[in-house]
Design an enzyme around this catalytic site. Structure first.
Site, PDB file in Angstrom:
ATOM      1  N   GLU A 132      19.360 -14.655  17.216  1.00  0.00           N
ATOM      2  CA  GLU A 132      20.171 -15.012  16.051  1.00  0.00           C
ATOM      3  C   GLU A 132      19.482 -16.139  15.297  1.00  0.00           C
ATOM      4  O   GLU A 132      18.555 -16.774  15.820  1.00  0.00           O
ATOM      5  CB  GLU A 132      21.575 -15.438  16.497  1.00  0.00           C
ATOM      6  CG  GLU A 132      22.344 -14.338  17.200  1.00  0.00           C
ATOM      7  CD  GLU A 132      23.772 -14.742  17.554  1.00  0.00           C
ATOM      8  OE1 GLU A 132      24.177 -15.873  17.222  1.00  0.00           O
ATOM      9  OE2 GLU A 132      24.471 -13.920  18.157  1.00  0.00           O
TER      10      GLU A 132
ATOM     11  N   ALA B  73      19.746 -19.017  17.560  1.00  0.00           N
ATOM     12  CA  ALA B  73      19.603 -18.763  18.995  1.00  0.00           C
ATOM     13  C   ALA B  73      18.400 -17.871  19.236  1.00  0.00           C
ATOM     14  O   ALA B  73      18.453 -16.670  18.984  1.00  0.00           O
ATOM     15  CB  ALA B  73      20.865 -18.111  19.557  1.00  0.00           C
ATOM     16  N   GLY B  74      17.303 -18.494  19.711  1.00  0.00           N
ATOM     17  CA  GLY B  74      16.103 -17.728  20.038  1.00  0.00           C
ATOM     18  C   GLY B  74      15.850 -17.806  21.529  1.00  0.00           C
ATOM     19  O   GLY B  74      16.317 -16.978  22.302  1.00  0.00           O
TER      20      GLY B  74
ATOM     21  N   TRP C  12      15.514 -11.129  13.382  1.00  0.00           N
ATOM     22  CA  TRP C  12      14.239 -10.683  13.947  1.00  0.00           C
ATOM     23  C   TRP C  12      14.413  -9.463  14.849  1.00  0.00           C
ATOM     24  O   TRP C  12      13.778  -9.361  15.893  1.00  0.00           O
ATOM     25  CB  TRP C  12      13.545 -11.811  14.739  1.00  0.00           C
ATOM     26  CG  TRP C  12      13.528 -13.134  14.073  1.00  0.00           C
ATOM     27  CD1 TRP C  12      14.134 -14.281  14.490  1.00  0.00           C
ATOM     28  CD2 TRP C  12      12.872 -13.462  12.834  1.00  0.00           C
ATOM     29  NE1 TRP C  12      13.903 -15.310  13.609  1.00  0.00           N
ATOM     30  CE2 TRP C  12      13.129 -14.825  12.573  1.00  0.00           C
ATOM     31  CE3 TRP C  12      12.105 -12.736  11.926  1.00  0.00           C
ATOM     32  CZ2 TRP C  12      12.634 -15.474  11.450  1.00  0.00           C
ATOM     33  CZ3 TRP C  12      11.629 -13.387  10.800  1.00  0.00           C
ATOM     34  CH2 TRP C  12      11.882 -14.739  10.575  1.00  0.00           C
TER      35      TRP C  12
ATOM     36  N   GLY D 256     -18.233 -12.794  11.641  1.00  0.00           N
ATOM     37  CA  GLY D 256     -18.590 -13.766  10.624  1.00  0.00           C
ATOM     38  C   GLY D 256     -17.712 -13.630   9.391  1.00  0.00           C
ATOM     39  O   GLY D 256     -16.506 -13.393   9.487  1.00  0.00           O
TER      40      GLY D 256
ATOM     41  N   GLU E   1      10.023 -11.839  22.979  1.00  0.00           N
ATOM     42  CA  GLU E   1      10.404 -11.653  24.396  1.00  0.00           C
ATOM     43  C   GLU E   1      10.190 -12.927  25.222  1.00  0.00           C
ATOM     44  O   GLU E   1       9.942 -12.861  26.426  1.00  0.00           O
ATOM     45  CB  GLU E   1       9.640 -10.486  25.014  1.00  0.00           C
ATOM     46  CG  GLU E   1       9.859  -9.157  24.303  1.00  0.00           C
ATOM     47  CD  GLU E   1      11.344  -8.822  24.138  1.00  0.00           C
ATOM     48  OE1 GLU E   1      12.029  -8.633  25.164  1.00  0.00           O
ATOM     49  OE2 GLU E   1      11.811  -8.767  22.995  1.00  0.00           O
TER      50      GLU E   1
ATOM     51  N   THR F 291       8.835 -17.153  24.347  1.00  0.00           N
ATOM     52  CA  THR F 291       7.599 -17.813  23.947  1.00  0.00           C
ATOM     53  C   THR F 291       6.733 -18.163  25.162  1.00  0.00           C
ATOM     54  O   THR F 291       7.188 -18.138  26.312  1.00  0.00           O
ATOM     55  CB  THR F 291       7.907 -19.111  23.192  1.00  0.00           C
ATOM     56  OG1 THR F 291       8.596 -20.009  24.083  1.00  0.00           O
ATOM     57  CG2 THR F 291       8.757 -18.846  21.955  1.00  0.00           C
TER      58      THR F 291
END
Length: 382
Positions: free
Chosen positions: A126, A129-130, A155, A341, A365, A367
């Protein structure tokens, strides 16, 4: 102790690799730039049984083991992480129904997923709320024989293309135990009061669908409750052991795809009259890439094996695999750009996309920091 893949697993790997080479690689840049969900490729993957790969055979799935699926995920992500996610995650959240759902729920929701006729998502995170799942504020209140759901989810994978979601809700705000007031409820996307808004401008995996979900007095029947009321948090922790292992497989695939492209480029690119692969500095980079990938792969396979065999070490192994494989993905993608490069700094070459795509494996899922907390807790027995 046998480290060899079975004949069946080798066949799965080879078949998925051919599919990824022929169907995904040629269009990966297009889907990334346009940030569009690969419906056409998903339809083609149904013929191979990828959408229902892990679902039980009795519900139309292929019944593949976690190790089998890790092999599939690796090959898809080695071709392109964004499309690979979309193709491999159409049943995201279905584990909750398989493990805790009623026979009626399984018969209603699993066969369409296995046949590629439906897409599913798990609605957990949310805006506020992660990492702290217990901070979620989406409510499901009982009204007669229905649940009434209000709140926002953020998310959410497959959020704007999904047909139904397993939604983590707070069903008992007064619960004394901070972990026992939550339940999972199935919500169909055609319910009144449900809406979604696609999130664009993501750093990576742009061909996957991510959205915000809004629940405004969404009503679902009481039989949409998954398992026992109040056990949603415990169900979710079991779900994470599986999903974190598969994120590890994603990381291995991303690293594999980036390393192979760096190797091929090093053999083609010439400086000072010879291929840059002849220079020891480049040789050492490539050697370290493939060594790290091999280590990450077998840690991931061990975690996947532990799911199937219900190992007591599963939680720590899943977090170890995710933390290590995601770190390898980021590091290898970084080095792949370095090998290219200036060419690696533009999206004419795939490694720039892999560089962007790799970072999400250290975030979703759980950190990297959360994984290290879990590993330490398992080591010290806290």
């Amino acid at each position: 102790m046998d480290f060899a893949l079975s004949d069946e697993q080798q066949a799965i790997r080879d078949e998925v690799r051919r599919f990824a080479e022929n169907e995904i690689k040629p269009v990966a840049t297009e889907y990334d730039r346009e940030e569009k969900f690969p419906h056409e490729i998903l339809e083609k993957s149904v013929e191979m049984g990828i959408p229902g790969a892990t679902l039980p055979v009795e519900y139309g799935g292929a019944g593949y083991s976690p190790v089998d699926f890790a092999i599939i995920v690796e090959e898809l992500f080695a071709a392109d992480p964004g499309i690979g996610f979309s193709v491999s995650a159409t049943t995201f959240g279905a584990d909750a129904i398989v493990e805790f759902g009623t026979d009626e729920q399984k018969e209603e929701y699993l066969p369409p997923l296995a046949e590629g006729d439906a897409i599913m998502g798990a609605a957990i995170s949310e805006p506020g709320a992660g990492s702290d799942v217990t901070a979620i504020d989406t409510r499901a209140e009982k009204d007669g024989d229905e649940w009434v759901i209000n709140g926002n989810k953020m998310w959410i994978s497959n959020g704007s293309v999904g047909d139904y979601f397993v939604v983590m809700c707070k069903t008992n705000p007064e619960a004394e135990d901070r972990y026992s007031g939550f339940s999972q409820v199935i919500v169909e996307s055609d319910r009144d009061g449900f809406s979604s808004e696609k999130i664009t401008g993501k750093l990576g995996i742009r061909a996957s669908d991510t959205a915000e979900l809004i629940f405004d007095d969404v009503r679902v029947p009481e039989e949409n409750l998954v398992g026992t009321e109040g056990f949603g948090f415990l169900q979710l922790m079991q779900f994470f052991d599986v999903t974190r292992t598969m994120v590890a497989a994603q990381g291995v695939g991303i690293a594999k795809g980036a390393a192979e492209r760096a190797r091929d480029y090093a053999e083609e690119r010439e400086q000072f009259g010879r291929p840059i692969s002849d220079f020891q500095a480049i040789e050492h980079k490539i050697a370290e890439m493939f060594t790290d990938i091999e280590a990450a792969r077998w840690l991931t396979y061990r975690s996947a094996w532990s799911i199937e065999n219900e190992s007591e070490q599963l939680t720590s192994l899943a977090s170890m695999a995710k933390e290590y494989a995601s770190r390898v993905a980021v590091d290898v993608a970084n080095e792949a750009v370095q090998v290219h490069g200036g060419a690696g700094f533009v999206d004419d070459f795939d490694v720039s996309r892999f560089y962007r795509d790799a970072k999400i494996t250290q975030i979703y899922e759980g950190t990297t920091e959360i994984q290290k907390n879990i590993i330490a807790r398992e080591i010290f027995g806290d």
